[in-house]
Design a protein around this motif. Structure first.
Motif, PDB file in Angstrom:
ATOM      1  N   LEU A 257     -22.540  23.001  57.027  1.00 33.45           N
ATOM      2  CA  LEU A 257     -22.690  21.600  57.378  1.00 33.45           C
ATOM      3  C   LEU A 257     -22.478  20.707  56.160  1.00 33.45           C
ATOM      4  CD1 LEU A 257     -25.834  21.799  59.667  1.00 33.45           C
ATOM      5  CD2 LEU A 257     -23.460  21.573  60.378  1.00 33.45           C
ATOM      6  N   ASN A 258     -21.987  19.476  56.408  1.00 34.76           N
ATOM      7  CA  ASN A 258     -21.867  18.554  55.290  1.00 34.76           C
ATOM      8  C   ASN A 258     -23.250  18.126  54.822  1.00 34.76           C
ATOM      9  OD1 ASN A 258     -22.768  16.292  56.835  1.00 34.76           O
ATOM     10  ND2 ASN A 258     -20.701  16.044  57.651  1.00 34.76           N
ATOM     11  N   ARG A 261     -25.493  15.648  57.027  1.00 36.77           N
ATOM     12  CA  ARG A 261     -25.952  16.272  58.273  1.00 36.77           C
ATOM     13  C   ARG A 261     -27.024  17.317  57.987  1.00 36.77           C
ATOM     14  NH1 ARG A 261     -27.963  15.867  62.799  1.00 36.77           N
ATOM     15  NH2 ARG A 261     -27.466  17.416  64.372  1.00 36.77           N
ATOM     16  N   ARG A 262     -26.840  18.072  56.893  1.00 34.04           N
ATOM     17  CA  ARG A 262     -27.836  19.087  56.578  1.00 34.04           C
ATOM     18  C   ARG A 262     -29.159  18.439  56.160  1.00 34.04           C
ATOM     19  NH1 ARG A 262     -26.399  23.433  52.175  1.00 34.04           N
ATOM     20  NH2 ARG A 262     -24.468  23.368  53.338  1.00 34.04           N
ATOM     21  N   GLU A 264     -30.191  15.566  57.191  1.00 31.37           N
ATOM     22  CA  GLU A 264     -30.761  15.062  58.443  1.00 31.37           C
ATOM     23  C   GLU A 264     -31.488  16.180  59.184  1.00 31.37           C
ATOM     24  OE1 GLU A 264     -28.599  13.629  62.325  1.00 31.37           O
ATOM     25  OE2 GLU A 264     -28.563  12.004  60.865  1.00 31.37           O
ATOM     26  N   GLN A 265     -30.917  17.367  59.192  1.00 32.83           N
ATOM     27  CA  GLN A 265     -31.581  18.504  59.834  1.00 32.83           C
ATOM     28  C   GLN A 265     -32.896  18.846  59.126  1.00 32.83           C
ATOM     29  OE1 GLN A 265     -28.937  21.861  60.249  1.00 32.83           O
ATOM     30  NE2 GLN A 265     -28.115  21.079  62.171  1.00 32.83           N
ATOM     31  N   ALA A 335     -32.344  11.073  62.129  1.00 31.64           N
ATOM     32  CA  ALA A 335     -32.786  12.441  62.429  1.00 31.64           C
ATOM     33  C   ALA A 335     -33.804  12.442  63.554  1.00 31.64           C
ATOM     34  CB  ALA A 335     -33.391  13.083  61.176  1.00 31.64           C
ATOM     35  N   ARG A 338     -31.992  11.328  66.934  1.00 31.17           N
ATOM     36  CA  ARG A 338     -31.082  12.343  67.466  1.00 31.17           C
ATOM     37  C   ARG A 338     -31.842  13.546  68.023  1.00 31.17           C
ATOM     38  NH1 ARG A 338     -25.630  11.822  65.482  1.00 31.17           N
ATOM     39  NH2 ARG A 338     -25.484  10.303  63.787  1.00 31.17           N
TER      40      ARG A 338
END
Length: 440
Positions: A257-258, A261-262, A264-265, A335, A338
Motif C-alpha cells: 500500500l502507498n 493509505r497505510r 490511514e489503516q 480513516a 471510511r
C-alpha cells in the motif's frame, strides 16, 4: 538578517530535519512584523509534515494574532466556507470597510440578502479586513489542507495573498502536491513555494526511535525506514500496526500500500480498539466537518452518547475537544469515516441534521439530511434545491452545481422533474476531481 524587533521565542521544539523550512517561516514572520506582508505555500504528500510546520509557525509567532482555517473535502461544496472559517473572528472589523465591500462580504457570508457579490469586491473586502486586524498587531493566517477549500474561497485567498504588501500580514498555506487546474497553473500559483520532501535516513531513525519503545530488530527498522520514504507520519504510525513481538523478531509488516493509505489503516486499527461509544463519537466528529463542539455534542446526544465517550479517543491521541473539535491529523478523519458501515454513517448524519439549526445553517442541515437518506427522498431533494439557490445568490456556482447533482440523485419524481434539477453546464474553472464527493 537585520534586527526588525521580532525574534522567534527561545526553547522552541525543534522539528527534525526541517531547519530550512523553519527559517523560511521565521523570515516570513520577521518581514510581516516589520511591515512587509507576504505569503508562503507549503506543498507535500499526506503525512510529510505540513501540519507540523503550521503548528511550528503558530508556536513561533510570538506577538502575532493567529487565525486558522482548514479545507475539508466534504465542505468543498459550500461557497465561501473556508473563507468564513478564517474571517469570522475578524468580522467585528467589518464596519471599517467601504460600504460596497461590506455589502459584498455580507452577502458572501450570508449575513445579508443581495445580488451575487462581485468576487473582486469580496477579495478587496477580505484584504481590507486582514489589514484592519493587523493594525492592532501583526496577523498570521494559517490554512491547512488548502487543496480542499471551496472554489471561491481558494480563488479569494489566492487573490489576497498576491496583493498583501504593507499590511503586517503573513499567510501560510499547506496543500498536497497533486492539485492543479486545467490550464496547468497550480493552486495559489505565483506565490513563494516550499516543497516538503522526506526526512533523511538519519533523521528518520531518530524519529522512529521516539515512536518505538520496545526492542526493534535492525532489519525491521531499516525496512520501516525504507517503506516510509522519510514520511514522518508514516514513521510514527507504521510501528503501531505491528505487534511488539513482530517488531522485535522481524515478522509481518505489511507491504504494497502507498504511505498515506497505510497510515490511514493504522488510524483505523487504533480507533477499532476503542469502546463502541467512543468509535461512534469519532464518527460523529468525522461527519461534522465544521469542528463545532456544541453541535457535535448535540448530535451525540441524539445517538445516545455521553461526554465520557471522548476520554478514550483523547487518550489515544486521535481527537482533541475544546471549544473546537480537532483530529490529530486529517487522515484520522478519513480513516474513521471510511471504516464505518453505511448504516452507521447515515445514522450520524441524521443526528447531525437534527442538531443543526435550520434557520442559521440551512445548507449544512440539508447536506447532512441528504447524507442520511437511503434511496430517494423528495423533501430532502427539494431542500437541496433551495440550498443551490442560496449558493447561486452568493456567487457560488460550483457549490450550487454540487447541491443540484445530489438533489437529482435523491429525486423520486418523474424523469422530467429530475431533469429540471440538473445543473446547467458551464465551462470548467477547476479540474473534475475538485467537485466535492458527498462523503467525508
Amino acid at each position: 538578517m537585520a534586527d526588525t524587533g521580532w525574534h522567534p521565542p527561545e526553547n522552541q521544539v525543534t522539528l527534525l530535519g526541517r531547519r530550512g523550512e523553519r527559517e523560511a517561516i521565521e523570515r516570513l514572520l520577521s518581514r510581516a512584523w516589520s511591515g512587509r506582508s507576504g505569503a508562503l505555500v507549503i506543498r507535500g504528500e499526506a503525512g510529510i509534515g505540513k501540519t507540523a510546520l503550521l503548528r511550528h509557525a503558530r508556536g513561533t509567532a510570538a506577538g502575532f494574532r493567529v487565525e486558522h482555517a482548514t479545507g475539508i473535502e466534504s465542505e468543498a461544496g459550500f461557497a465561501y466556507a473556508g473563507l468564513h472559517q478564517l474571517c469570522a473572528p475578524l468580522l467585528d472589523r467589518l464596519p471599517a470597510l467601504p460600504g460596497p465591500q461590506q455589502a459584498a462580504l455580507g452577502v458572501a457570508f450570508g449575513l445579508r440578502a443581495g445580488d451575487p457579490p462581485d468576487r473582486f469586491l469580496v477579495g478587496l473586502a477580505v484584504l481590507g479586513l486582514l489589514a484592519e486586524a493587523a493594525e492592532e498587531r501583526p496577523l498570521l493566517c494559517l490554512v491547512d489542507d488548502a487543496q480542499w477549500l471551496d472554489e471561491v474561497s481558494a480563488q479569494t485567498l489566492g487573490f489576497v495573498a498576491r496583493r498583501v504588501e504593507a499590511e503586517r500580514v503573513a499567510l501560510v498555506f499547506a496543500l498536497r502536491d497533486s492539485r492543479t487546474d486545467p490550464g496547468g497553473t497550480e493552486l495559489f500559483g505565483r506565490l513563494p513555494d516550499l516543497g516538503l520532501g522526506g526526512l533523511s535516513d538519519a533523521d528518520a531513525r531518530a524519529l522512529l526511535a521516539t515512536a518505538v519503545r520496545t526492542p526493534l530488530d535492525e532489519q525491521v527498522r531499516d525496512r520501516i525506514i525504507a517503506e516510509a520514504r522519510g514520511n514522518p507520519l508514516a514513521l510514527l504510525e507504521l510501528p503501531r500496526s505491528a505487534q511488539p513481538a513482530k517488531l522485535a523478531g522481524g515478522f509481518g509488516l505489511p507491504d504494497a500500500l502507498n504511505v498515506p493509505r497505510r497510515v490511514e489503516q493504522s488510524f483505523q486499527h487504533r480507533s477499532a480498539g476503542l469502546p463502541a461509544d467512543t468509535q461512534l463519537l469519532l464518527l460523529v466528529a468525522a461527519a461534522e466537518p465544521v469542528g463545532d463542539a456544541d453541535l457535535m455534542w448535540r448530535a451525540a446526544e441524539y445517538v445516545g452518547i455521553g461526554t465520557e465517550a471522548a476520554t478514550p479517543a483523547e487518550a489515544a491521541g486521535l481527537l482533541e475537544i475544546g471549544t473546537r473539535v480537532r483530529f490529530s491529523h486529517p487522515l484520522v478523519r478519513s480513516a474513521v469515516y471510511r471504516a464505518a458501515v453505511p448504516a452507521e454513517r447515515r445514522r450520524v448524519h441524521r443526528a447531525l441534521a437534527e442538531a443543526t439549526d435550520p434557520r442559521t445553517d440551512p445548507d449544512r442541515r440539508a447536506w447532512h439530511r441528504a447524507q442520511a437518506v437511503l434511496g430517494s427522498d423528495e423533501e430532502a431533494a427539494a431542500e437541496l434545491e433551495r440550498s443551490a439557490g442560496r449558493a447561486r445568490a452568493r456567487g457560488g456556482l460550483a457549490a450550487a452545481a454540487a447541491f443540484l447533482e445530489r438533489a437529482v440523485a435523491l429525486t423520486p419524481a418523474p424523469p422530467a422533474v429530475r431533469a429540471g434539477r440538473w445543473p446547467p453546464r458551464r465551462p470548467r474553472t477547476r479540474p473534475a476531481h475538485r467537485t466535492p464527493r458527498w462523503s467525508c
